[in-house]
Design a protein around this motif. Structure first.
Motif, PDB file in Angstrom:
ATOM      1  N   PRO A   1       0.822  -1.218   0.000  1.00 29.41           N
ATOM      2  CA  PRO A   1       0.000   0.000   0.000  1.00 29.41           C
ATOM      3  C   PRO A   1       0.855   1.267   0.000  1.00 29.41           C
ATOM      4  CG  PRO A   1       0.203  -0.764   2.234  1.00 29.41           C
ATOM      5  CD  PRO A   1       1.071  -1.671   1.394  1.00 29.41           C
TER       6      PRO A   1
ATOM      7  N   PRO B   1       4.622  -1.850  -6.077  1.00 25.19           N
ATOM      8  CA  PRO B   1       4.278  -0.775  -5.141  1.00 25.19           C
ATOM      9  C   PRO B   1       2.889  -0.229  -5.460  1.00 25.19           C
ATOM     10  CG  PRO B   1       6.365  -0.345  -6.293  1.00 25.19           C
ATOM     11  CD  PRO B   1       5.694  -1.458  -7.002  1.00 25.19           C
TER      12      PRO B   1
ATOM     13  N   PHE C   1       0.693  -9.819   0.635  1.00 23.18           N
ATOM     14  CA  PHE C   1      -0.120  -8.640   0.344  1.00 23.18           C
ATOM     15  C   PHE C   1      -0.329  -7.805   1.588  1.00 23.18           C
ATOM     16  CE2 PHE C   1      -4.409  -6.705   0.396  1.00 23.18           C
ATOM     17  CZ  PHE C   1      -4.283  -5.835  -0.672  1.00 23.18           C
TER      18      PHE C   1
ATOM     19  N   SER D   1      -6.070  -3.363   1.781  1.00 23.97           N
ATOM     20  CA  SER D   1      -7.413  -3.391   2.360  1.00 23.97           C
ATOM     21  C   SER D   1      -7.983  -4.804   2.392  1.00 23.97           C
ATOM     22  CB  SER D   1      -8.328  -2.489   1.538  1.00 23.97           C
ATOM     23  OG  SER D   1      -8.392  -2.976   0.220  1.00 23.97           O
TER      24      SER D   1
ATOM     25  N   ILE E   1      -7.801 -11.202  -3.717  1.00 25.80           N
ATOM     26  CA  ILE E   1      -6.516 -11.885  -3.899  1.00 25.80           C
ATOM     27  C   ILE E   1      -6.614 -13.357  -3.502  1.00 25.80           C
ATOM     28  CG2 ILE E   1      -4.172 -11.997  -2.898  1.00 25.80           C
ATOM     29  CD1 ILE E   1      -4.050  -8.966  -3.357  1.00 25.80           C
TER      30      ILE E   1
ATOM     31  N   GLU F   1      -1.786  -8.865   5.215  1.00 28.98           N
ATOM     32  CA  GLU F   1      -1.756  -7.860   6.289  1.00 28.98           C
ATOM     33  C   GLU F   1      -2.811  -6.828   5.922  1.00 28.98           C
ATOM     34  OE1 GLU F   1       0.285  -7.967   8.885  1.00 28.98           O
ATOM     35  OE2 GLU F   1       1.690  -9.508   8.224  1.00 28.98           O
TER      36      GLU F   1
ATOM     37  N   CYS G   1      -2.693   1.279   9.391  1.00 25.60           N
ATOM     38  CA  CYS G   1      -3.552   0.090   9.480  1.00 25.60           C
ATOM     39  C   CYS G   1      -3.941  -0.193  10.924  1.00 25.60           C
ATOM     40  CB  CYS G   1      -2.846  -1.109   8.871  1.00 25.60           C
ATOM     41  SG  CYS G   1      -1.201  -1.342   9.515  1.00 25.60           S
TER      42      CYS G   1
HETATM   43  P1  NAP Z   1      -5.591  -1.347  -1.394  1.00 28.84           P
HETATM   44  O1  NAP Z   1      -6.496  -0.513  -2.187  1.00 28.84           O
HETATM   45  O2  NAP Z   1      -6.076  -2.659  -0.900  1.00 28.84           O
HETATM   46  O3  NAP Z   1      -4.288  -1.558  -2.259  1.00 28.84           O
HETATM   47  C1  NAP Z   1      -3.148  -2.233  -1.797  1.00 28.84           C
HETATM   48  C2  NAP Z   1      -2.345  -2.722  -2.979  1.00 28.84           C
HETATM   49  O4  NAP Z   1      -3.093  -3.700  -3.693  1.00 28.84           O
HETATM   50  C3  NAP Z   1      -2.025  -1.631  -3.994  1.00 28.84           C
HETATM   51  O5  NAP Z   1      -0.745  -1.867  -4.518  1.00 28.84           O
HETATM   52  C4  NAP Z   1      -3.108  -1.845  -5.025  1.00 28.84           C
HETATM   53  O6  NAP Z   1      -2.812  -1.328  -6.287  1.00 28.84           O
HETATM   54  C5  NAP Z   1      -3.174  -3.353  -5.054  1.00 28.84           C
HETATM   55  N1  NAP Z   1      -4.406  -3.879  -5.636  1.00 28.84           N
HETATM   56  C6  NAP Z   1      -5.622  -3.271  -5.759  1.00 28.84           C
HETATM   57  N2  NAP Z   1      -6.507  -4.096  -6.388  1.00 28.84           N
HETATM   58  C7  NAP Z   1      -5.842  -5.243  -6.660  1.00 28.84           C
HETATM   59  C8  NAP Z   1      -6.188  -6.480  -7.298  1.00 28.84           C
HETATM   60  N3  NAP Z   1      -7.426  -6.694  -7.777  1.00 28.84           N
HETATM   61  N4  NAP Z   1      -5.258  -7.438  -7.401  1.00 28.84           N
HETATM   62  C9  NAP Z   1      -4.012  -7.257  -6.917  1.00 28.84           C
HETATM   63  N5  NAP Z   1      -3.612  -6.112  -6.329  1.00 28.84           N
HETATM   64  C10 NAP Z   1      -4.513  -5.114  -6.184  1.00 28.84           C
HETATM   65  O7  NAP Z   1      -5.063  -0.573  -0.113  1.00 28.84           O
HETATM   66  P2  NAP Z   1      -4.455   0.886  -0.054  1.00 28.84           P
HETATM   67  O8  NAP Z   1      -5.566   1.843  -0.247  1.00 28.84           O
HETATM   68  O9  NAP Z   1      -3.251   0.997  -0.901  1.00 28.84           O
HETATM   69  O10 NAP Z   1      -3.927   0.903   1.464  1.00 28.84           O
HETATM   70  C11 NAP Z   1      -4.775   1.055   2.540  1.00 28.84           C
HETATM   71  C12 NAP Z   1      -5.127  -0.280   3.171  1.00 28.84           C
HETATM   72  O11 NAP Z   1      -3.960  -1.015   3.513  1.00 28.84           O
HETATM   73  C13 NAP Z   1      -5.876  -0.123   4.453  1.00 28.84           C
HETATM   74  O12 NAP Z   1      -6.948  -1.017   4.516  1.00 28.84           O
HETATM   75  C14 NAP Z   1      -4.852  -0.457   5.516  1.00 28.84           C
HETATM   76  O13 NAP Z   1      -5.373  -0.868   6.723  1.00 28.84           O
HETATM   77  C15 NAP Z   1      -4.036  -1.495   4.852  1.00 28.84           C
HETATM   78  N6  NAP Z   1      -2.696  -1.607   5.459  1.00 28.84           N
HETATM   79  C16 NAP Z   1      -2.422  -2.680   6.275  1.00 28.84           C
HETATM   80  C17 NAP Z   1      -1.184  -2.793   6.898  1.00 28.84           C
HETATM   81  C18 NAP Z   1      -0.878  -3.958   7.798  1.00 28.84           C
HETATM   82  O14 NAP Z   1       0.274  -4.220   8.070  1.00 28.84           O
HETATM   83  N7  NAP Z   1      -1.845  -4.690   8.276  1.00 28.84           N
HETATM   84  C19 NAP Z   1      -0.207  -1.830   6.666  1.00 28.84           C
HETATM   85  C20 NAP Z   1      -0.513  -0.748   5.830  1.00 28.84           C
HETATM   86  C21 NAP Z   1      -1.762  -0.656   5.231  1.00 28.84           C
HETATM   87  P3  NAP Z   1      -3.157   0.226  -6.665  1.00 28.84           P
HETATM   88  O15 NAP Z   1      -1.833   0.795  -6.835  1.00 28.84           O
HETATM   89  O16 NAP Z   1      -3.953   0.208  -7.922  1.00 28.84           O
HETATM   90  O17 NAP Z   1      -3.940   0.825  -5.551  1.00 28.84           O
END
Ligand code: NAP
Ligand code: MG
Length: 493
Positions: free
Chosen positions: A157, A183, A233, A236, A243, A257, A291
């Protein structure tokens, strides 16, 4: 306010098999500074074909050539060299991270320090991966070999860009895997600068590849690719579910995560100053784009009104400003999309609860994705703002009657990433520690995260653990070996 000279708008390519290459379609996408809304770079958008090339390069690097022959000591040294590069370039990387994400420069400096520490940690761990010898009831030697899982697809993310890359790349390299990193499209720049050093530190071509672009195209192609053995991964829960479904077709190993709606629980006997500060820090650090944000603040009724007032008073004085200004405590949100999402939840919150402070755009800024640190109180735990991850500086304060009530509310969420409890009563603290269904619990603090300790969630916050030896485990297979030491024939037939 400091206004450093604007750097030139750079163009970045994909890093595949040790080469910088344009996208096969010639497509690029713009990357923004969220404080000015200006384009700061253009980046090659990987197509499914480009991802295929990257996976094939990783596959080839994993299956033959110098990489499988490296020793654990060699891999440790490579990781130490990467850590050194990061430390030498910390000011440049921190500035780029701050510019691209909008996070305050001081926080970005911490992040980059943590990136280097992560590479150092796994550099040290690389040659401490041991198998076991099992006491089987036969004249035989039964033991395990720990082997790399293979080609890892890593999708991250935008909130801690280079740190999330480090949490995945460092253990993968230590284990001897080959990687394709994607990324977030909003924030690829630090990972791309980092890729410049891979060859110099001695990583053979193809061991680490970086492909840019959207999740829907580049990310999805990586998850579906039969040449990938594992997907790591961070993102969200919504995308995590997509995934898991896609990875099922090729039965890849998956670690997730995901997000959270973490409870930060305050009892009346907590240290007052520390508690008020801890409530704000837990939810407003990194603009609340965390997160493990303590976005549900549970407060014992005895101190509830006074606590809301004290939080509100302090929140009104949080210094919003330009990310590169050293006094800034909160920068803009990362993107227009995130700004729209967070402000729409603020509107929902105004209908669902009472507003103590904030609730919209930070009006002092003519441009940039700035929002006010916002506190809603008298929130019911069934409200949308208490159940759904907002991922911005929005606190929901919920009163509770007693310990049992606090535990019930804390656990009443689909998520289980983190939680915190504030009290001077050690017995109560440990009762809460044991009752909370979450992967990380802090007592009298919220958010400290160290590479030595495991990170990951219960429930819909995902599965698998990063950091520490747990993070390395996720990149290892276990091979069971049985060596017969008995020279007499089996004698069965
Ligand atoms: P996201 O929308 O889920 O995206 C995360 C990553 O997945 C991005 O690189 C995104 O690409 C990619 N992605 C989106 N759709 C996909 C698909 N269909 N297949 C494969 N990959 C895909 O999350 P975000 O908005 O970047 O980040 C916020 C989220 O991350 C929050 O829910 C947060 O809680 C979570 N997070 C969790 C942790 C932890 O350690 N638990 C740490 C940090 C963040 P794009 O570049 O197109 O968006
Ligand atoms: Mg996204």
């Amino acid at each position: 306010m400091s206004s450093p000279a604007k750097p030139a708008v750079k163009t970045y390519q994909n890093y595949i098999n040790g080469q910088w290459v344009s996208s096969s379609t010639g497509e690029t996408f713009p990357v923004f500074d969220p404080s000015t809304e200006e384009v700061i770079a253009n980046v090659a958008a990987a197509s499914a074909g480009d991802v295929d090339k990257a996976v094939k390069a990783a596959r080839a690097a994993f299956d033959s050539g110098p990489w499988p022959a490296t020793t654990a000591q060699d891999r440790g040294r490579i990781l130490f060299k990467l850590a050194e590069k990061i430390r030498q370039n910390q000011p440049i990387l921190a500035e780029l991270e701050s510019r691209n994400t909008g996070k305050p420069i001081v926080e970005a400096e911490y992040d980059i320090g943590d990136v280097a520490t992560c590479f150092e940690y796994y550099g040290g761990l690389a040659n401490k991966v041991n198998g076991s010898v099992m006491p089987v009831p036969a004249n035989a030697l039964s033991f395990t070999l720990r082997e790399p899982v293979g080609v890892a697809g890593q999708i991250i993310p935008w909130n801690y860009p280079l740190l999330m890359a480090a949490w995945k790349l460092a253990p993968a390299i230590a284990a001897g895997c080959a990687c394709v990193l994607k990324p977030a499209e909003q924030t690829p720049l630090t990972a791309l600068e980092f890729a410049n050093w891979l060859e110099e530190v001695g990583l053979p071509p193809g061991v680490v590849n970086v492909v840019n672009g959207t999740g829907e195209i580049a990310g999805a192609a990586l998850v579906a690719h039969p040449g990938v053995d594992k997907i790591a991964f961070t993102g969200s829960a919504v995308v995590g579910k997509i995934i898991v479904k896609s990875a099922a077709d090729t039965l890849k190993r998956v670690t997730l995560e995901l997000g959270g709606k973490s409870p930060n629980v305050f009892f009346a006997d907590a240290d007052w100053e520390a508690a008020v500060d801890g409530a704000l820090f837990g939810v407003f650090i990194n603009q609340g784009e965390v997160c493990s944000a303590g976005s549900r603040i549970l407060v014992e009724k005895k101190i509830y009104s006074k606590f809301v007032d004290a939080m509100t008073e302090k929140a009104k004085h949080i210094k919003l400003g330009a990310p590169l200004d050293r006094d800034t405590k909160m920068g803009p949100l990362v993107s227009r999309e995130q700004y729209d999402r967070v402000t729409s939840y603020m509107e929902i919150g105004k209908k669902e609860a009472k507003t103590a402070t904030g609730g919209g755009r930070a009006k002092a800024f003519g441009k940039g994705f700035y929002v006010e640190p916002t506190i809603f109180y008298d929130v019911d735990n069934t409200a949308r703002i208490a159940r759904e991850e907002i991922f911005g500086p929005v606190a929901t304060v919920i009163p509770f009657e007693n310990e049992a009530d606090a535990i019930k509310i804390a656990n009443d969420t689909p998520y289980g990433l983190a939680g915190a409890v504030w009290t001077r009563d050690i017995f109560k603290a440990f009762r809460i520690v044991k009752s909370m269904r979450a992967g990380i619990i802090w007592v009298n603090h919220m958010q400290p995260t160290y590479v030595e300790a495991p990170w990951g969630g219960y429930k819909q916050s995902g599965f698998g653990r990063e950091l520490g030896p747990w993070g390395l485990e996720e990149y290892l297979e276990t091979k069971q070996v049985y060596v017969n030491l008995d020279e007499t024939p089996i004698g069965w037939y």
